[in-house]
Design a protein around this motif. Structure first.
Motif, PDB file in Angstrom:
ATOM      1  N   UNK A  49       0.827  -1.216   0.000  1.00  0.00           N
ATOM      2  CA  UNK A  49       0.000   0.000   0.000  1.00  0.00           C
ATOM      3  C   UNK A  49       0.857   1.260   0.000  1.00  0.00           C
ATOM      4  N   UNK A  50       2.026   1.206   0.670  1.00  0.00           N
ATOM      5  CA  UNK A  50       2.833   2.413   0.807  1.00  0.00           C
ATOM      6  C   UNK A  50       3.425   2.885  -0.524  1.00  0.00           C
ATOM      7  N   UNK A  51       4.182   2.025  -1.255  1.00  0.00           N
ATOM      8  CA  UNK A  51       4.653   2.498  -2.572  1.00  0.00           C
ATOM      9  C   UNK A  51       3.499   2.820  -3.509  1.00  0.00           C
ATOM     10  N   UNK A  52       2.378   2.101  -3.374  1.00  0.00           N
ATOM     11  CA  UNK A  52       1.223   2.386  -4.229  1.00  0.00           C
ATOM     12  C   UNK A  52       0.701   3.797  -3.979  1.00  0.00           C
ATOM     13  N   UNK A  53       0.586   4.193  -2.712  1.00  0.00           N
ATOM     14  CA  UNK A  53       0.092   5.539  -2.377  1.00  0.00           C
ATOM     15  C   UNK A  53       1.062   6.618  -2.854  1.00  0.00           C
ATOM     16  N   UNK A  54       2.359   6.385  -2.669  1.00  0.00           N
ATOM     17  CA  UNK A  54       3.355   7.370  -3.077  1.00  0.00           C
ATOM     18  C   UNK A  54       3.385   7.540  -4.592  1.00  0.00           C
ATOM     19  N   UNK A  55       3.387   6.429  -5.318  1.00  0.00           N
ATOM     20  CA  UNK A  55       3.402   6.521  -6.774  1.00  0.00           C
ATOM     21  C   UNK A  55       2.068   7.029  -7.314  1.00  0.00           C
ATOM     22  N   UNK A  56       0.966   6.727  -6.602  1.00  0.00           N
ATOM     23  CA  UNK A  56      -0.320   7.272  -7.006  1.00  0.00           C
ATOM     24  C   UNK A  56      -0.298   8.792  -6.980  1.00  0.00           C
ATOM     25  N   UNK A  90      -2.073   4.570 -14.700  1.00  0.00           N
ATOM     26  CA  UNK A  90      -1.022   4.248 -13.724  1.00  0.00           C
ATOM     27  C   UNK A  90      -1.395   4.767 -12.336  1.00  0.00           C
ATOM     28  N   UNK A  91      -1.854   6.041 -12.289  1.00  0.00           N
ATOM     29  CA  UNK A  91      -2.223   6.618 -11.008  1.00  0.00           C
ATOM     30  C   UNK A  91      -3.388   5.887 -10.360  1.00  0.00           C
ATOM     31  N   UNK A  92      -4.432   5.618 -11.146  1.00  0.00           N
ATOM     32  CA  UNK A  92      -5.607   4.932 -10.600  1.00  0.00           C
ATOM     33  C   UNK A  92      -5.265   3.509 -10.169  1.00  0.00           C
ATOM     34  N   UNK A  93      -4.406   2.839 -10.936  1.00  0.00           N
ATOM     35  CA  UNK A  93      -3.983   1.487 -10.555  1.00  0.00           C
ATOM     36  C   UNK A  93      -3.308   1.514  -9.182  1.00  0.00           C
ATOM     37  N   UNK A  94      -2.462   2.510  -8.971  1.00  0.00           N
ATOM     38  CA  UNK A  94      -1.786   2.638  -7.676  1.00  0.00           C
ATOM     39  C   UNK A  94      -2.788   2.906  -6.554  1.00  0.00           C
ATOM     40  N   UNK A  95      -3.735   3.833  -6.800  1.00  0.00           N
ATOM     41  CA  UNK A  95      -4.744   4.123  -5.772  1.00  0.00           C
ATOM     42  C   UNK A  95      -5.558   2.865  -5.453  1.00  0.00           C
ATOM     43  N   UNK A  99      -5.077   7.681   1.442  1.00  0.00           N
ATOM     44  CA  UNK A  99      -5.340   9.043   0.967  1.00  0.00           C
ATOM     45  C   UNK A  99      -4.435  10.081   1.622  1.00  0.00           C
ATOM     46  N   UNK A 100      -4.173   9.933   2.915  1.00  0.00           N
ATOM     47  CA  UNK A 100      -3.330  10.938   3.562  1.00  0.00           C
ATOM     48  C   UNK A 100      -1.890  10.821   3.078  1.00  0.00           C
ATOM     49  N   UNK A 101      -1.381   9.598   2.909  1.00  0.00           N
ATOM     50  CA  UNK A 101      -0.033   9.443   2.363  1.00  0.00           C
ATOM     51  C   UNK A 101      -0.002   9.901   0.912  1.00  0.00           C
ATOM     52  N   UNK A 102      -1.097   9.651   0.194  1.00  0.00           N
ATOM     53  CA  UNK A 102      -1.176  10.072  -1.204  1.00  0.00           C
ATOM     54  C   UNK A 102      -1.207  11.569  -1.389  1.00  0.00           C
ATOM     55  N   UNK A 103      -1.350  12.315  -0.278  1.00  0.00           N
ATOM     56  CA  UNK A 103      -1.328  13.766  -0.403  1.00  0.00           C
ATOM     57  C   UNK A 103       0.065  14.316  -0.706  1.00  0.00           C
ATOM     58  N   UNK A 104       1.047  13.424  -0.794  1.00  0.00           N
ATOM     59  CA  UNK A 104       2.346  13.855  -1.334  1.00  0.00           C
ATOM     60  C   UNK A 104       2.149  14.378  -2.757  1.00  0.00           C
ATOM     61  N   UNK A 105       0.977  14.079  -3.326  1.00  0.00           N
ATOM     62  CA  UNK A 105       0.640  14.622  -4.649  1.00  0.00           C
ATOM     63  C   UNK A 105       0.842  16.133  -4.699  1.00  0.00           C
ATOM     64  N   UNK A 106       0.462  16.842  -3.631  1.00  0.00           N
ATOM     65  CA  UNK A 106       0.582  18.302  -3.668  1.00  0.00           C
ATOM     66  C   UNK A 106       2.044  18.738  -3.655  1.00  0.00           C
ATOM     67  N   UNK A 107       2.894  17.926  -3.015  1.00  0.00           N
ATOM     68  CA  UNK A 107       4.322  18.229  -3.027  1.00  0.00           C
ATOM     69  C   UNK A 107       4.871  18.064  -4.443  1.00  0.00           C
ATOM     70  N   UNK A 129       2.665   7.528   8.488  1.00  0.00           N
ATOM     71  CA  UNK A 129       3.581   6.399   8.286  1.00  0.00           C
ATOM     72  C   UNK A 129       4.026   5.820   9.632  1.00  0.00           C
ATOM     73  N   UNK A 130       4.318   6.703  10.589  1.00  0.00           N
ATOM     74  CA  UNK A 130       4.715   6.237  11.916  1.00  0.00           C
ATOM     75  C   UNK A 130       3.586   5.467  12.589  1.00  0.00           C
ATOM     76  N   UNK A 131       2.354   5.930  12.372  1.00  0.00           N
ATOM     77  CA  UNK A 131       1.200   5.241  12.965  1.00  0.00           C
ATOM     78  C   UNK A 131       1.000   3.859  12.367  1.00  0.00           C
ATOM     79  N   UNK A 132       1.378   3.715  11.089  1.00  0.00           N
ATOM     80  CA  UNK A 132       1.186   2.424  10.404  1.00  0.00           C
ATOM     81  C   UNK A 132       2.351   1.475  10.615  1.00  0.00           C
TER      82      UNK A 132
END
Length: 303
Positions: free
Chosen positions: A5-12, A240-245, A258-266, A299-302
């Motif tokens: 889930x983690x690389x999927x959220x980041x790449x999403x 690609x993005x939707x597959x990751x999500x 979703x919260x990890x995926x907010x790296x999108x704004x960065x 990430x720390x919580x997970x």
């Protein structure tokens, strides 16, 4: 939780920001409707390719598409489209900034709904990360655009903000129903269930949008045909993005994804700075730091 889930959220987040940057170029050639349509229509062939390749690697057949799976997939497809429509309506109320900002409350709405109805309990640190991250997004969207705190509060009661909140609710519903859809597929792994769900959802969205455009917006179809080169790139990044999500939703709590995926704004700010040569304001740096802090807390919580 499956650690994928983690690389999927980041790449999403990366692929979504990249797709958005390309769509800015595409908007010079297409209407809003056309720019949205290419996400589904040109993304569908890539989604089919991804699913077929993965199932072939596993040596697994296409899993049975149960009635419950099709119902959840249809709900996910329709709510995602409804969220996009509400977001566009918020722009029509002269509220591009406010509408976009309040649509980003999706992460909080996902967390609340899944906690209440799906019994997905998140650690307190994850909740804190969600709040901090969403605050960072709001700062980026509102304060970063020169909107004062008083104006932001006033904007909350305007139609643009209400449409933005509605869009966030629809996107939250889409995330939840897609997660439920992937859980209905048997005889296939997490990635396979996510990719099959992606094909079905994109097929439904393409069919509905094509039917509407054929009846009332033929010019959009002609524009999409003319812009097939850029549209193909948008479709690939969308798939690609939707597959990751979808993989993230299938493997972990949707709110965490979703919260990890907010790296999108960065990534989006990075594209704006280095690709579009936009200047970065002090307020945007504060917002970025808060988003990053929210992601780290989640990430720390997970862990």
């Amino acid at each position: 939780m499956n650690p994928i889930w983690l690389p999927a959220a980041l790449f999403g987040g990366l692929f979504q920001a990249w797709r958005t940057a390309l769509q800015q170029r595409l908007r010079a050639e297409l209407s809003v409707s056309g720019a949205v349509l290419v996400r589904y229509l040109f993304g569908l062939p890539f989604a089919c390719l991804f699913a077929a390749a993965w199932l072939a690697i596993l040596g697994a057949p296409v899993p049975p598409l149960t009635t419950a799976f099709l119902a959840y997939s249809s709900a996910g497809a329709v709510t995602q489209m409804a969220g996009t429509v509400l977001l566009i309506l918020s722009f029509g109320h002269r509220g591009f900034v406010a509408g976009t900002a309040f649509s980003k409350t999706e992460a909080i709405q996902v967390a609340l709904v899944t906690a209440l109805f799906l019994d997905e309990q998140l650690p307190l640190l994850a909740w804190a990360g969600i709040i901090v991250g969403v605050t960072g997004v709001l700062i980026l969207a509102l304060v970063g655009q020169g909107v004062t705190a008083r104006q932001a509060w006033k904007a909350f009661r305007q139609p643009a903000a209400l449409c933005g909140l509605g869009a966030g609710s629809m996107f939250a519903c889409a995330a939840i129903t897609i997660k439920l859809a992937t859980a209905e597929l048997s005889g296939v792994d997490t990635v396979g269930s996510a990719l099959v769900a992606l094909v079905v959802v994109m097929a439904i969205q393409s069919s509905l949008h094509l039917a509407w455009a054929s009846l009332s917006d033929r010019e959009t179809l002609r524009g999409v045909k003319r812009s097939f080169r850029t549209s193909g790139q948008v479709g690939l990044l969308s798939a690609l993005g939707s597959a990751c999500w979808y993989i993230g939703f299938a493997a972990a709590p949707a709110a965490l994804v979703r919260i990890v995926g907010q790296v999108e704004v960065i990534f989006t700010i990075a594209f704006a700075r280095y690709y579009l040569r936009d200047k970065v304001r002090v307020q945007e740096i504060l917002g970025l730091l808060l988003v990053a802090a929210g992601v780290i807390m989640a990430l720390l919580a997970a862990a």
